[in-house]
Design a protein around this motif. Sequence first.
Motif: not given
Length: 611
Positions: A312-318, A396-406
């Motif tokens: 998922k992070l590999f495809h993250e443009k943000a 960027v990662a910390a602002s996404d709830a799904d990322y934070v949970k993972s």
Amino acid sequence: MRHLLSQKAYGFIGLLVFLSCFIACNRQADTTHDEAPIDQLAAQYYGHLRASFLHLDSLAQSQDPQKVEGYFLNARKHFKMAEPILAFMDSENYKFLNQPNIPKIEEEDFTDIKIKSPKGFQVLEESIFVENPDWESISKTANVTAARMKLLHDNTSFDFVQPYHVLWMVRDGFVRVALTGITGFDSPVLEQSLAEARDVYAGLEEMITLYRGHFKDQALYERVIQALDNSVTALQGDFSTFDRYGFIKAHTQPMLGMWNEVVKDWGVTFPFEKAIRNDATSLFSDQTFNLSYFSSENFEALDQQKVALGKKLFHEKAFSLNANMSCATCHLPDKQFTDGRKTALGNHRNSPTLFYAALQKGFFYDNRAGSLEGQIVDVTTNVNEFHTDLDHLQQVAASDADYVKSFHELYQKDTVLEGDVRNAIASYIRSLVPFNSKFDRNMNGLEQTLTADERQGFNLFMGKAKCATCHFPPVFNGTVPVAFKESEVELIGVPNANDTINATIDKDLGRYEVYHTEERKHFFKTPTVRNAALTAPFMHNGVYNTLEEVIDFYDRGGGVGIGIALENQTLPTDKLELTEAEKAALVAFIEALNDPVSKSPEAAGKEMAVK
């Protein structure tokens, strides 16, 4: 006086050879644990070193071409018989003694750059077997080489050696023969690879004979000895026409399985994994390599949840400053993780495939990063790529709830750390090692579909065409077996345009840009050839559009062969004299290294090396 010394040396060497033969020929003598085989192993090793440096001493004192050639061949023979032990016990001195005849450049940092003149057996081979030998230079090289071997003889201790060390030595020995020994890697002039491989196997047989008492199953011992003898018998013929595919499939691959039987029979446990997994039964499998060895972290198995997050992070443009670029922008999964462009967007170099990128020690074309996580730092801060910083990745990662949970579940931390972001992306890239090509499936006996051209192409790649002296199997990249510690950089003289008449070197200075070492201008890392047929255009600058063009470049002798003056070219400058049929066979083999395009990265990830 010199004549008397030579006579004494010959007498001593003769005694050593007699003792060696006596040990090898008395296999039926029962060597028990009480007879301390480690002491006999040490004596065997010291004997080969001593025989080798005595021949070198004689070589240094002679200017008779016939005698010098004989001294060299005998010194080299004993060096090869000692190789399985020497390369394991002291890998750095082994590399010194067996280094190619090019300057050795060590770049630790800007304040610690060393440029050393090469010494050792390859240098001697290239100096002796010429029309007008430089006897003074040959004598100096022989003396330095002999002195290094005497140092090893006088200072190598076997006090720490346990049975598992011996088993590692044995496996490294026959694997090295398959991956570098039979390619001409260290016999560039004489192409004595098959004879030297037989010498290595003779040394291995001496070792196994000494440890006969360790075998609970004496039938297994006899099978091992017979397998070694069969390998020696198979290592016959002409260098250019030798069937390397047949040898590896019929001898090296089965030997791995038998080695595992010996491990079990001896009751050996290993304290850690090396580059090749301790339970590997194939050199061409998703179960061959210990991925942790090539990583900046230790793990027993690659975490599939980290792989999924990393994808998922590999495809993250943000992650990029303008939110318009992700890792996948330049490494498209449907293009074997390249982008199909001559050079990447905003970059002056071609996008290499990420398949098998995890199985190397250096990253980027100039080897400036030492890990996948380190490579991501460079991509993040590069003004032509993400053009931001590591704090931005974290935000960027910390602002996404799904990322934070993972991240919380996987890394057991209250906050998302940028290092963990990079680790997750790296974990995804580490999953891209499928070893599922037609070649792999045939080598592993899963199918019998390899054509005559594909098989000939592999044999050419490993022999006459000399491709494998830089693109080492099984990954077919520049990370040198069997330690897999060093990812080589080479100067091959890539031109700035596809021109064989008025060729000029590409302006990219490659490795030079990292430390500004003059002797490193235009040096680039050797990439993998796996999936190359699907990842055009080729070379660091995308100058060639077809495999045929690439092979023609090598056939001509690289940059020197098309008229570019290069003092430090590491690629042999002699023409390969390949026929059109041989060139076509090489292309056929490279195409057989394609992993199926239809196989998704997720499916590839399931086949990676996990326990």
